[in-house]
Motif scaffolding. Sequence first.
Motif, PDB file in Angstrom:
ATOM      1  N   GLY A 132       0.822  -1.208   0.000  1.00  0.00           N
ATOM      2  CA  GLY A 132       0.000   0.000   0.000  1.00  0.00           C
ATOM      3  C   GLY A 132       0.851   1.250   0.000  1.00  0.00           C
ATOM      4  O   GLY A 132       2.013   1.233   0.444  1.00  0.00           O
ATOM      5  N   ALA A 133       0.259   2.317  -0.535  1.00  0.00           N
ATOM      6  CA  ALA A 133       0.964   3.608  -0.560  1.00  0.00           C
ATOM      7  C   ALA A 133      -0.017   4.730  -0.252  1.00  0.00           C
ATOM      8  O   ALA A 133       0.118   5.840  -0.741  1.00  0.00           O
ATOM      9  N   GLY A 134      -1.026   4.414   0.559  1.00  0.00           N
ATOM     10  CA  GLY A 134      -1.956   5.427   1.040  1.00  0.00           C
ATOM     11  C   GLY A 134      -1.420   6.012   2.340  1.00  0.00           C
ATOM     12  O   GLY A 134      -0.259   5.796   2.705  1.00  0.00           O
ATOM     13  N   GLY A 135      -2.294   6.712   3.058  1.00  0.00           N
ATOM     14  CA  GLY A 135      -1.879   7.355   4.295  1.00  0.00           C
ATOM     15  C   GLY A 135      -1.355   6.366   5.326  1.00  0.00           C
ATOM     16  O   GLY A 135      -0.388   6.649   6.038  1.00  0.00           O
ATOM     17  N   ALA A 136      -1.973   5.196   5.406  1.00  0.00           N
ATOM     18  CA  ALA A 136      -1.583   4.227   6.432  1.00  0.00           C
ATOM     19  C   ALA A 136      -0.150   3.753   6.223  1.00  0.00           C
ATOM     20  O   ALA A 136       0.647   3.731   7.173  1.00  0.00           O
ATOM     21  N   SER A 137       0.201   3.387   5.002  1.00  0.00           N
ATOM     22  CA  SER A 137       1.551   2.883   4.744  1.00  0.00           C
ATOM     23  C   SER A 137       2.581   4.013   4.775  1.00  0.00           C
ATOM     24  O   SER A 137       3.676   3.849   5.326  1.00  0.00           O
ATOM     25  N   ALA A 155       5.115  -2.075  -2.012  1.00  0.00           N
ATOM     26  CA  ALA A 155       4.422  -2.511  -3.230  1.00  0.00           C
ATOM     27  C   ALA A 155       3.017  -1.928  -3.243  1.00  0.00           C
ATOM     28  O   ALA A 155       2.318  -1.957  -2.230  1.00  0.00           O
ATOM     29  N   ASN A 156       2.624  -1.417  -4.399  1.00  0.00           N
ATOM     30  CA  ASN A 156       1.298  -0.792  -4.488  1.00  0.00           C
ATOM     31  C   ASN A 156       0.681  -0.994  -5.857  1.00  0.00           C
ATOM     32  O   ASN A 156       1.382  -1.140  -6.850  1.00  0.00           O
ATOM     33  N   ARG A 157      -0.662  -1.015  -5.873  1.00  0.00           N
ATOM     34  CA  ARG A 157      -1.406  -1.151  -7.127  1.00  0.00           C
ATOM     35  C   ARG A 157      -1.004  -0.037  -8.096  1.00  0.00           C
ATOM     36  O   ARG A 157      -0.731  -0.278  -9.257  1.00  0.00           O
ATOM     37  N   THR A 158      -0.960   1.191  -7.584  1.00  0.00           N
ATOM     38  CA  THR A 158      -0.515   2.321  -8.398  1.00  0.00           C
ATOM     39  C   THR A 158       0.960   2.551  -8.081  1.00  0.00           C
ATOM     40  O   THR A 158       1.304   3.146  -7.056  1.00  0.00           O
ATOM     41  N   LEU A 159       1.813   2.064  -8.962  1.00  0.00           N
ATOM     42  CA  LEU A 159       3.256   2.072  -8.680  1.00  0.00           C
ATOM     43  C   LEU A 159       3.783   3.491  -8.447  1.00  0.00           C
ATOM     44  O   LEU A 159       4.646   3.696  -7.585  1.00  0.00           O
ATOM     45  N   GLU A 160       3.267   4.438  -9.198  1.00  0.00           N
ATOM     46  CA  GLU A 160       3.771   5.817  -9.083  1.00  0.00           C
ATOM     47  C   GLU A 160       3.642   6.358  -7.665  1.00  0.00           C
ATOM     48  O   GLU A 160       4.501   7.102  -7.197  1.00  0.00           O
ATOM     49  N   LYS A 161       2.559   5.993  -6.983  1.00  0.00           N
ATOM     50  CA  LYS A 161       2.363   6.494  -5.616  1.00  0.00           C
ATOM     51  C   LYS A 161       3.435   5.930  -4.684  1.00  0.00           C
ATOM     52  O   LYS A 161       3.976   6.639  -3.833  1.00  0.00           O
ATOM     53  N   ALA A 162       3.736   4.659  -4.860  1.00  0.00           N
ATOM     54  CA  ALA A 162       4.791   4.042  -4.033  1.00  0.00           C
ATOM     55  C   ALA A 162       6.144   4.685  -4.341  1.00  0.00           C
ATOM     56  O   ALA A 162       6.933   4.955  -3.437  1.00  0.00           O
ATOM     57  N   SER A 184       5.616  -3.194  -8.094  1.00  0.00           N
ATOM     58  CA  SER A 184       4.197  -3.389  -8.427  1.00  0.00           C
ATOM     59  C   SER A 184       3.652  -4.599  -7.668  1.00  0.00           C
ATOM     60  O   SER A 184       4.421  -5.419  -7.149  1.00  0.00           O
ATOM     61  N   LEU A 185       2.336  -4.742  -7.647  1.00  0.00           N
ATOM     62  CA  LEU A 185       1.716  -5.893  -6.977  1.00  0.00           C
ATOM     63  C   LEU A 185       2.002  -7.190  -7.731  1.00  0.00           C
ATOM     64  O   LEU A 185       1.974  -8.270  -7.150  1.00  0.00           O
ATOM     65  N   GLN A 186       2.298  -7.068  -9.026  1.00  0.00           N
ATOM     66  CA  GLN A 186       2.576  -8.262  -9.841  1.00  0.00           C
ATOM     67  C   GLN A 186       3.976  -8.799  -9.569  1.00  0.00           C
ATOM     68  O   GLN A 186       4.261  -9.968  -9.799  1.00  0.00           O
ATOM     69  N   ASN A 197       0.322  -5.374   5.768  1.00  0.00           N
ATOM     70  CA  ASN A 197      -0.725  -4.923   4.844  1.00  0.00           C
ATOM     71  C   ASN A 197      -1.299  -3.584   5.302  1.00  0.00           C
ATOM     72  O   ASN A 197      -2.011  -3.521   6.296  1.00  0.00           O
ATOM     73  N   GLY A 198      -0.989  -2.534   4.560  1.00  0.00           N
ATOM     74  CA  GLY A 198      -1.538  -1.207   4.862  1.00  0.00           C
ATOM     75  C   GLY A 198      -2.499  -0.740   3.786  1.00  0.00           C
ATOM     76  O   GLY A 198      -2.754   0.449   3.667  1.00  0.00           O
ATOM     77  N   THR A 199      -3.030  -1.695   3.002  1.00  0.00           N
ATOM     78  CA  THR A 199      -3.997  -1.309   1.955  1.00  0.00           C
ATOM     79  C   THR A 199      -5.415  -1.403   2.501  1.00  0.00           C
ATOM     80  O   THR A 199      -5.656  -1.986   3.558  1.00  0.00           O
ATOM     81  N   ALA A 200      -6.326  -0.853   1.717  1.00  0.00           N
ATOM     82  CA  ALA A 200      -7.736  -0.931   2.069  1.00  0.00           C
ATOM     83  C   ALA A 200      -8.384  -2.121   1.378  1.00  0.00           C
ATOM     84  O   ALA A 200      -9.608  -2.226   1.325  1.00  0.00           O
ATOM     85  N   ALA A 201      -7.545  -3.035   0.841  1.00  0.00           N
ATOM     86  CA  ALA A 201      -8.087  -4.152   0.055  1.00  0.00           C
ATOM     87  C   ALA A 201      -9.006  -5.044   0.896  1.00  0.00           C
ATOM     88  O   ALA A 201     -10.027  -5.515   0.401  1.00  0.00           O
ATOM     89  N   SER A 202      -8.658  -5.261   2.176  1.00  0.00           N
ATOM     90  CA  SER A 202      -9.515  -6.118   3.009  1.00  0.00           C
ATOM     91  C   SER A 202     -10.893  -5.490   3.159  1.00  0.00           C
ATOM     92  O   SER A 202     -11.912  -6.175   3.100  1.00  0.00           O
ATOM     93  N   LEU A 203     -10.910  -4.173   3.340  1.00  0.00           N
ATOM     94  CA  LEU A 203     -12.188  -3.470   3.502  1.00  0.00           C
ATOM     95  C   LEU A 203     -13.029  -3.581   2.247  1.00  0.00           C
ATOM     96  O   LEU A 203     -14.243  -3.731   2.304  1.00  0.00           O
ATOM     97  N   ALA A 204     -12.337  -3.508   1.092  1.00  0.00           N
ATOM     98  CA  ALA A 204     -13.044  -3.595  -0.184  1.00  0.00           C
ATOM     99  C   ALA A 204     -13.522  -5.023  -0.450  1.00  0.00           C
ATOM    100  O   ALA A 204     -14.246  -5.278  -1.404  1.00  0.00           O
ATOM    101  N   GLY A 205     -13.076  -5.974   0.388  1.00  0.00           N
ATOM    102  CA  GLY A 205     -13.501  -7.364   0.241  1.00  0.00           C
ATOM    103  C   GLY A 205     -12.877  -8.034  -0.969  1.00  0.00           C
ATOM    104  O   GLY A 205     -13.352  -9.067  -1.434  1.00  0.00           O
ATOM    105  N   VAL A 208      -6.414 -10.610  -0.634  1.00  0.00           N
ATOM    106  CA  VAL A 208      -5.037 -10.126  -0.533  1.00  0.00           C
ATOM    107  C   VAL A 208      -4.507  -9.935  -1.952  1.00  0.00           C
ATOM    108  O   VAL A 208      -4.512 -10.880  -2.742  1.00  0.00           O
ATOM    109  N   PRO A 209      -4.054  -8.722  -2.281  1.00  0.00           N
ATOM    110  CA  PRO A 209      -3.734  -8.441  -3.692  1.00  0.00           C
ATOM    111  C   PRO A 209      -2.340  -8.856  -4.146  1.00  0.00           C
ATOM    112  O   PRO A 209      -1.893  -8.389  -5.187  1.00  0.00           O
ATOM    113  N   VAL A 210      -1.644  -9.726  -3.396  1.00  0.00           N
ATOM    114  CA  VAL A 210      -0.366 -10.291  -3.875  1.00  0.00           C
ATOM    115  C   VAL A 210      -0.406 -11.809  -3.688  1.00  0.00           C
ATOM    116  O   VAL A 210      -1.175 -12.324  -2.879  1.00  0.00           O
TER     117      VAL A 210
END
Length: 286
Positions: A132-137, A155-162, A184-186, A197-205, A208-210
């Motif tokens: 993750g590369a949001g506020g939490a991470s 590692a983040n979905r949007t690589l540029e943010k990371a 990247s996540l890939q 894990n500092g992403t919101a992926a769990s909340l989005a249901g 785990v995105p890796v």
Amino acid sequence: MTTADRYAVAGNPVEHSRSPLIHARFAEQTGQAVDYGRLLCPLDDFKAHIQAFAASGAKGCNVTVPFKFEAFELATRRTPRAELAQAANTLRFDAQADGGWLADNTDGIGLVRDITRNAGVPLAGRRVLLLGAGGASAGVLGPLIEARPAEIVMANRTLEKAKAIVDRHAEWAARHGVQLSARSLQDPGEGFDVFINGTAASLAGSGVPVGAQVLKPGTLALDMMYGPAAQAFLDWARAHGATPRDGLGMLVEQAAEAFALWRGVQPDTQPVLAHMRALVDAAQPH
Ligand code: ATR
């Protein structure tokens, strides 16, 4: 008669926050006269709400989603770790004559203490994956670097943010001898000692995105969430031979550091974490 000093957790939403319970325990334990409540702030009027709270005589506040960036902007002084995070979870309303409001970010030190002390897993010399590369991470990367792991991959979905966050921390990482990179996540790498894990992926249901190759037997796999929001991640980690851990310890530890900043007293987190654990377990569907 002494009146208690007032504090609150400011956010939107905020009614779910367990911070008042945690701080009430700390106050009781340390004999500090603290009255800690909740402050629901309108999404478009955080500044005026916080200023009114301070003007009413309050001494400080914690800040949660989505106001951590605005809180950072409001302060006249910032700790180095808040500066690195560009976000604050703690404000102390010091008078102008004393330098004005101080912004701190205790999330990262809370996470590091939970990993190294509560979970008993060393970070020094280890390989860490931060998802993750949001506020939490972003909020925890500076203190994670200070713990001197050999390597941290963000590692983040949007690589540029990371990449942007990694660039901001490059000098800090070099100073502490940490190899820091954005991926990247890939292609996050494999076999990490600690996976956060500092992403919101769990909340989005969305799971785990890796892939599970990021784990190895015994990897500490920590989700910053707790309760039902963390369950899918914890189950996934356990199923792949990792040691799962939720974010409850981090929550209690970041609160303790905020309490210490305000009161000059470091509370004992262990009984409070045990109490919170019992409450969260009791609330879980069985
Ligand atoms: P916060 O401040 O709580 O960290 P945020 O700034 O919205 O919240 O960041 C959420 C993080 O979760 C981001 O890293 C986001 O990835 P992007 O930067 O690509 O948006 C990540 N995230 C959210 N949902 C996700 C999903 N379904 N899969 C992977 N990553 C996800």
